[in-house]
Design a protein around this motif. Structure first.
Motif, PDB file in Angstrom:
ATOM      1  N   ARG A  47      44.896  42.794  33.832  1.00  0.00           N
ATOM      2  CA  ARG A  47      45.607  41.576  33.446  1.00  0.00           C
ATOM      3  C   ARG A  47      44.749  40.353  33.733  1.00  0.00           C
ATOM      4  O   ARG A  47      44.648  39.438  32.918  1.00  0.00           O
ATOM      5  CB  ARG A  47      46.930  41.527  34.220  1.00  0.00           C
ATOM      6  N   ASN A  48      44.119  40.330  34.900  1.00  0.00           N
ATOM      7  CA  ASN A  48      43.275  39.183  35.271  1.00  0.00           C
ATOM      8  C   ASN A  48      42.066  39.042  34.354  1.00  0.00           C
ATOM      9  O   ASN A  48      41.635  37.929  34.061  1.00  0.00           O
ATOM     10  CB  ASN A  48      42.831  39.296  36.731  1.00  0.00           C
ATOM     11  N   ALA A  49      41.517  40.166  33.898  1.00  0.00           N
ATOM     12  CA  ALA A  49      40.391  40.103  32.960  1.00  0.00           C
ATOM     13  C   ALA A  49      40.837  39.472  31.644  1.00  0.00           C
ATOM     14  O   ALA A  49      40.105  38.678  31.038  1.00  0.00           O
ATOM     15  CB  ALA A  49      39.824  41.493  32.721  1.00  0.00           C
ATOM     16  N   VAL A  50      42.046  39.802  31.212  1.00  0.00           N
ATOM     17  CA  VAL A  50      42.596  39.213  29.978  1.00  0.00           C
ATOM     18  C   VAL A  50      42.778  37.711  30.161  1.00  0.00           C
ATOM     19  O   VAL A  50      42.372  36.914  29.307  1.00  0.00           O
ATOM     20  CB  VAL A  50      43.933  39.894  29.589  1.00  0.00           C
ATOM     21  N   ILE A  51      43.353  37.315  31.297  1.00  0.00           N
ATOM     22  CA  ILE A  51      43.559  35.891  31.567  1.00  0.00           C
ATOM     23  C   ILE A  51      42.228  35.151  31.605  1.00  0.00           C
ATOM     24  O   ILE A  51      42.075  34.077  31.017  1.00  0.00           O
ATOM     25  CB  ILE A  51      44.342  35.698  32.885  1.00  0.00           C
ATOM     26  N   GLY A  52      41.244  35.737  32.268  1.00  0.00           N
ATOM     27  CA  GLY A  52      39.922  35.108  32.327  1.00  0.00           C
ATOM     28  C   GLY A  52      39.299  34.940  30.949  1.00  0.00           C
ATOM     29  O   GLY A  52      38.728  33.892  30.634  1.00  0.00           O
ATOM     30  N   LYS A  53      39.418  35.958  30.115  1.00  0.00           N
ATOM     31  CA  LYS A  53      38.853  35.880  28.768  1.00  0.00           C
ATOM     32  C   LYS A  53      39.585  34.832  27.929  1.00  0.00           C
ATOM     33  O   LYS A  53      38.956  34.085  27.174  1.00  0.00           O
ATOM     34  CB  LYS A  53      38.925  37.257  28.085  1.00  0.00           C
ATOM     35  N   VAL A  54      40.907  34.745  28.088  1.00  0.00           N
ATOM     36  CA  VAL A  54      41.686  33.735  27.361  1.00  0.00           C
ATOM     37  C   VAL A  54      41.204  32.337  27.745  1.00  0.00           C
ATOM     38  O   VAL A  54      41.015  31.467  26.889  1.00  0.00           O
ATOM     39  CB  VAL A  54      43.194  33.905  27.656  1.00  0.00           C
ATOM     40  N   HIS A  55      40.946  32.132  29.027  1.00  0.00           N
ATOM     41  CA  HIS A  55      40.455  30.822  29.482  1.00  0.00           C
ATOM     42  C   HIS A  55      39.052  30.542  28.965  1.00  0.00           C
ATOM     43  O   HIS A  55      38.750  29.430  28.525  1.00  0.00           O
ATOM     44  CB  HIS A  55      40.476  30.740  31.017  1.00  0.00           C
ATOM     45  N   ARG A  56      38.188  31.542  28.997  1.00  0.00           N
ATOM     46  CA  ARG A  56      36.812  31.334  28.501  1.00  0.00           C
ATOM     47  C   ARG A  56      36.784  31.070  27.001  1.00  0.00           C
ATOM     48  O   ARG A  56      35.943  30.321  26.516  1.00  0.00           O
ATOM     49  CB  ARG A  56      35.940  32.550  28.845  1.00  0.00           C
ATOM     50  N   LEU A  57      37.726  31.669  26.271  1.00  0.00           N
ATOM     51  CA  LEU A  57      37.805  31.442  24.827  1.00  0.00           C
ATOM     52  C   LEU A  57      38.540  30.146  24.491  1.00  0.00           C
ATOM     53  O   LEU A  57      38.607  29.754  23.337  1.00  0.00           O
ATOM     54  CB  LEU A  57      38.521  32.618  24.146  1.00  0.00           C
ATOM     55  N   SER A  58      39.131  29.507  25.513  1.00  0.00           N
ATOM     56  CA  SER A  58      39.917  28.278  25.324  1.00  0.00           C
ATOM     57  C   SER A  58      41.020  28.475  24.284  1.00  0.00           C
ATOM     58  O   SER A  58      41.228  27.627  23.418  1.00  0.00           O
ATOM     59  CB  SER A  58      39.014  27.109  24.928  1.00  0.00           C
TER      60      SER A  58
END
Length: 187
Positions: A47-58
Motif C-alpha cells: 500500500r505504501n509503495a502505491v501511495i509513494g508512486k501516486v505522489h511521485r506521479l503527482s
C-alpha cells in the motif's frame, strides 16, 4: 515478472514500475480505489509503495468511490426536530483544495450555514391560557412547555392537556415540531 531489488541506500526492496503497471495504477486511482485495493490488484507491491508512486506521479486527488460522500458526512436530523424561529438552515457543497503530503487534493465539502428568514405569523392564532404549573405538578397528560426564565420565580409550565403521544398541548406542539414537507421547502 517484476522483481524487487534491494536498494544500496536503504536496503529496502524497491518495486520496478513498468509502464504497464503505472498505467494500471493511474486507471485504478482515477476510478477511486484505495491504495490497499490497488496494491492487491497489482500484486507484489505494498500500500505504501502505491501511495509513494501516486505522489511521485503527482496524480490528482482520488475520485470518490461509492457515490456522494456529502450525504454520509451530514448528520441525520430527527423526524420531529424543534425549529428555530428566526433562521433557516441552508446547505451548500463547495469544492476545496487541501494538501496531503506533497499532493494537492480536491474534495467536496458540505457547508451548513444559517440565513435570516422572514417569519410570517398567522393573525388568526388563539394562544391558550396556561395553567401555570410547577415542575412537581406536571403529569403524563399535561403540557410541559416551559414559560419564562428558569432562574426567576415566575417560571412555570403551560400545564394544558396534551395528547397521549406528545409532551406538549396542541398549540405548543405546532410551535415545537415542523412538518417534514415544510423542512424540505426551507432547504
Amino acid at each position: 515478472m517484476d522483481s524487487a531489488i534491494p536498494t544500496p541506500r536503504t536496503g529496502i526492496a524497491e518495486m520496478n514500475w513498468t509502464d504497464e503497471r503505472v498505467e494500471k495504477l493511474k486507471k485504478l486511482w482515477s476510478e477511486g480505489l484505495s491504495a490497499s485495493q490497488i496494491a492487491a490488484q497489482l500484486g507484489g507491491v505494498s500500500r505504501n509503495a502505491v501511495i509513494g508512486k501516486v505522489h511521485r506521479l503527482s496524480l490528482p486527488g482520488r475520485a470518490k468511490a461509492g457515490g456522494n460522500t456529502t450525504a454520509a458526512a451530514r448528520p441525520k436530523r430527527a423526524a420531529s426536530a424543534p425549529r428555530a424561529p428566526n433562521y433557516a438552515a441552508r446547505s451548500v457543497t463547495r469544492t476545496v483544495t487541501r494538501t496531503a503530503g506533497a499532493t494537492a487534493l480536491k474534495e467536496d465539502v458540505a457547508l451548513d450555514f444559517a440565513v435570516d428568514q422572514e417569519i410570517v405569523r398567522d393573525t388568526n392564532v388563539v394562544v391558550p391560557m396556561s395553567r401555570r404549573l410547577e415542575l412537581t405538578e406536571l403529569t403524563e397528560r399535561t403540557c410541559k412547555w416551559p414559560i419564562g426564565d428558569p432562574l426567576k420565580d415566575e417560571f412555570h409550565f403551560c400545564g394544558n392537556e396534551s395528547p397521549e403521544a406528545s409532551p406538549y398541548c396542541t398549540y405548543h406542539a405546532r410551535l415545537a415540531y415542523q412538518p417534514s414537507a415544510e423542512r424540505r421547502r426551507m432547504r
